[in-house]
Design a protein around this motif. Sequence first.
Motif, PDB file in Angstrom:
ATOM      1  N   SER A  58      -3.122   0.597  -5.159  1.00 33.77           N
ATOM      2  CA  SER A  58      -4.345   1.581  -5.167  1.00 33.77           C
ATOM      3  C   SER A  58      -4.110   2.567  -6.980  1.00 33.77           C
ATOM      4  CB  SER A  58      -4.791   2.495  -4.415  1.00 33.77           C
ATOM      5  OG  SER A  58      -5.541   1.315  -3.204  1.00 33.77           O
ATOM      6  N   ALA A  61      -5.221  -4.371   0.656  1.00 37.33           N
ATOM      7  CA  ALA A  61      -6.103  -4.017  -1.139  1.00 37.33           C
ATOM      8  C   ALA A  61      -7.472  -4.352  -0.917  1.00 37.33           C
ATOM      9  CB  ALA A  61      -5.514  -4.717  -2.461  1.00 37.33           C
ATOM     10  N   LEU A  85     -11.740   3.473  -2.770  1.00 37.27           N
ATOM     11  CA  LEU A  85     -11.623   3.582  -4.258  1.00 37.27           C
ATOM     12  C   LEU A  85     -11.927   4.140  -5.202  1.00 37.27           C
ATOM     13  CD1 LEU A  85      -8.803   5.181  -5.452  1.00 37.27           C
ATOM     14  CD2 LEU A  85      -8.403   3.354  -6.583  1.00 37.27           C
ATOM     15  N   ASP A 139      -8.278  -0.968   0.280  1.00 39.96           N
ATOM     16  CA  ASP A 139      -8.396   0.252  -0.087  1.00 39.96           C
ATOM     17  C   ASP A 139      -9.195   0.243  -1.617  1.00 39.96           C
ATOM     18  OD1 ASP A 139      -6.352   0.700   1.832  1.00 39.96           O
ATOM     19  OD2 ASP A 139      -4.953  -0.006   0.753  1.00 39.96           O
ATOM     20  N   VAL A 140      -8.965  -0.912  -2.320  1.00 41.30           N
ATOM     21  CA  VAL A 140      -9.980  -0.945  -3.735  1.00 41.30           C
ATOM     22  C   VAL A 140     -11.480  -0.509  -3.675  1.00 41.30           C
ATOM     23  CG1 VAL A 140     -10.115  -1.989  -5.962  1.00 41.30           C
ATOM     24  CG2 VAL A 140      -7.981  -2.326  -4.611  1.00 41.30           C
ATOM     25  N   CYS A 177       1.019  -1.191   0.605  1.00 42.08           N
ATOM     26  CA  CYS A 177      -0.078  -0.379   0.168  1.00 42.08           C
ATOM     27  C   CYS A 177       0.764   1.105   0.160  1.00 42.08           C
ATOM     28  CB  CYS A 177      -0.977   0.123   1.302  1.00 42.08           C
ATOM     29  SG  CYS A 177      -1.894   1.389   1.609  1.00 42.08           S
TER      30      CYS A 177
END
Length: 83
Positions: free
Chosen positions: A18, A43, A50, A46-47, A14
């Motif tokens: 992203s 991820a 996002l 995070d993904v 990370c």
Amino acid sequence: MSDPVVIDARGHRCPVPSLKLMKAMETASPGTRIVLLATDPMARIDVPFLMSQKGGRVLGIEEAEGLLRFTIETGARLDAPTD
């Protein structure tokens, strides 16, 4: 439908997965499918976050032997003008 764009972010921590995804989304047309390959467990958090911020959709998340495979569909272009 065309083949998805594949982003290989395996081995990166990370925020690199992203960031690579965001870069690909900048030039992608709406509705483009992107497959992100990542090994960083963050991820998984995070993904989806996002995508909620950038107007894309997570169509699926698969995990096998430490590899995360995200299938994303882009929304409106990130550089598109807004009214």
